[in-house]
Structure formats: C-alpha cells, structure tokens
Write a protein that holds these residues in place. Structure first.
Motif, mmCIF file in Angstrom:
data_model
loop_
_atom_site.group_PDB
_atom_site.id
_atom_site.type_symbol
_atom_site.label_atom_id
_atom_site.label_comp_id
_atom_site.label_asym_id
_atom_site.label_seq_id
_atom_site.Cartn_x
_atom_site.Cartn_y
_atom_site.Cartn_z
ATOM 1 N N PHE A 56 0.785 -1.110 0.074
ATOM 2 C CA PHE A 56 0.011 0.087 -0.097
ATOM 3 C C PHE A 56 0.900 1.429 0.135
ATOM 4 N N ARG A 57 0.225 2.208 -0.247
ATOM 5 C CA ARG A 57 0.846 3.564 -0.062
ATOM 6 C C ARG A 57 0.084 4.576 0.854
ATOM 7 N N LEU A 58 1.013 4.816 1.665
ATOM 8 C CA LEU A 58 0.417 5.785 3.024
ATOM 9 C C LEU A 58 0.567 7.200 2.567
ATOM 10 N N VAL A 59 -0.294 8.174 2.569
ATOM 11 C CA VAL A 59 -0.334 9.495 2.143
ATOM 12 C C VAL A 59 -0.803 10.315 3.200
ATOM 13 N N PHE A 60 -0.106 11.417 3.633
ATOM 14 C CA PHE A 60 -0.806 12.469 4.719
ATOM 15 C C PHE A 60 -0.459 13.566 3.877
ATOM 16 N N ASN A 61 -1.292 14.044 3.255
ATOM 17 C CA ASN A 61 -1.441 15.650 2.779
ATOM 18 C C ASN A 61 -1.270 16.467 3.780
ATOM 19 N N THR A 62 -0.314 17.512 3.643
ATOM 20 C CA THR A 62 -0.021 18.348 4.733
ATOM 21 C C THR A 62 0.152 19.789 4.406
ATOM 22 N N GLY A 63 -0.979 20.554 4.550
ATOM 23 C CA GLY A 63 -1.164 21.939 3.997
ATOM 24 C C GLY A 63 -2.042 21.791 2.845
ATOM 25 N N ALA A 64 -2.750 22.954 2.752
ATOM 26 C CA ALA A 64 -3.667 23.237 1.645
ATOM 27 C C ALA A 64 -2.899 22.907 0.141
ATOM 28 N N HIS A 69 -5.475 12.749 9.000
ATOM 29 C CA HIS A 69 -5.795 11.428 8.324
ATOM 30 C C HIS A 69 -4.733 10.873 7.434
ATOM 31 N N ALA A 70 -4.836 9.436 7.346
ATOM 32 C CA ALA A 70 -3.706 8.811 6.447
ATOM 33 C C ALA A 70 -4.598 8.390 5.226
ATOM 34 N N HIS A 71 -4.271 8.500 3.977
ATOM 35 C CA HIS A 71 -4.816 8.050 2.996
ATOM 36 C C HIS A 71 -4.034 6.605 2.821
ATOM 37 N N VAL A 72 -4.937 5.499 2.529
ATOM 38 C CA VAL A 72 -4.331 4.288 2.365
ATOM 39 C C VAL A 72 -4.765 3.771 0.941
ATOM 40 N N LEU A 73 -3.876 3.707 0.100
ATOM 41 C CA LEU A 73 -4.160 3.472 -1.256
ATOM 42 C C LEU A 73 -3.506 2.140 -1.657
ATOM 43 N N ALA A 74 -4.300 1.355 -2.464
ATOM 44 C CA ALA A 74 -3.846 0.029 -2.798
ATOM 45 C C ALA A 74 -4.566 -0.391 -4.009
ATOM 46 N N GLY A 75 -4.065 -1.425 -4.680
ATOM 47 C CA GLY A 75 -4.792 -2.031 -5.602
ATOM 48 C C GLY A 75 -4.441 -1.819 -7.174
ATOM 49 N N ALA A 76 -4.938 -2.688 -7.917
ATOM 50 C CA ALA A 76 -4.548 -2.659 -9.302
ATOM 51 C C ALA A 76 -4.580 -1.475 -10.053
ATOM 52 N N THR A 77 -5.332 -0.693 -9.840
ATOM 53 C CA THR A 77 -5.782 0.605 -10.478
ATOM 54 C C THR A 77 -4.880 1.785 -9.908
ATOM 55 N N LEU A 78 -3.963 1.458 -8.755
ATOM 56 C CA LEU A 78 -3.290 2.444 -8.477
ATOM 57 C C LEU A 78 -2.251 3.338 -9.393
#
Ligand code: AMP
Length: 116
Positions: A83-91, A101-110
């Motif tokens: 998986f990819r763990l993303v923390f967008n930080t700042g506008a 919040h952490a975005h957890v991104l995974a799967g074939a369409t990544l």
C-alpha cells in the motif's frame, strides 16, 4: 467553518454524518474515501481532533504508530498487503480536512499520476 467547528471526520466519528466504516478501535476509525483515487482508498483517522496534520501527530508517536499498523492490517484485509500511505500536509499540498488522516491507497488501479 470556524477553527472550533468539529471537522467532517469528527462528525463521522460521532455518527452525525454517514460513512462506510471499515474498522474502528478506541483511538481510530477507518472509512472508505468518498472520492477514491485507487482501487482501494481508505482513510485512517485518529478519533481525537487535536492534531491538524501529521507533523502535529508526530507529537504522539504511539498514536502515529497505531495509524500505520491499522493501515497495514487493512491493506492485508482488503488488498495484497502492499500500500501507499499519504498524509497531505497543508492546503497547497492538497490537504482539505484539517483533522489528521492517512490515505491508504492500494490495488490494481493505483496510478502514479493520481495521488490523493
Ligand atoms: P485531504 O484532501 O488529504 O484532506 O483528504 C480528505 C479526503 O476526505 C478526500 O480524499 C475526500 O475525498 C475525503 N472525504 C471528504 N468527505 C468525506 C466523507 N464524507 N466520507 C469519506 N471521505 C470523505
């Protein structure tokens, strides 16, 4: 919305707003992102609204570690464990909700070009 207003995530945690909840612990809730950017796109959200972003969450390393562990568990449960763990930080970096919040991104369409 004022700085004092509960975030959209606090309202989900308090069940004032609906969400597709995939996991909940004493400290965390995990939901499906309403606008998925990958085959699997979850948000792991500390229940406390005390931290605006991951730099503030770093003041509570135990809670930060819990976020990472739940993300890993969910990636195993709902994808192949990678998986990819993303923390967008700042506008300017794409953060729109100032309740960490952490975005957890995974799967074939990544797709490299479509980070959350
Ligand atoms: P960020 O832009 O990093 O602050 O991430 C906020 C994320 O919350 C975005 O990916 C939105 O799609 C997601 N989001 C906003 N409202 C909801 C909601 N009601 N339920 C689930 N996800 C949401």
């Amino acid at each position: 919305m004022t700085a004092e207003s509960p975030s959209i995530f606090s309202r989900i945690i308090d069940r004032e707003l609906p969400a597709d909840i995939v996991a909940e612990t004493d400290d965390l809730i995990a939901i499906r992102d309403i606008n998925p950017q990958a085959e699997l796109h979850l948000l792991v959200i500390p229940k406390t609204g005390a931290y605006r972003d991951v730099t503030e969450l770093a003041d509570d390393p135990e809670l930060l570690a819990k976020v990472v562990r739940l993300a890993a568990d969910l990636a195993k449960q709902y994808a192949d464990g990678q998986f990819r763990l993303v923390f967008n930080t700042g506008a300017e970096a794409g953060q729109s909700v100032f309740h960490v919040h952490a975005h957890v991104l995974a799967g074939a369409t990544l797709d490299e070009g479509r980070l959350a």
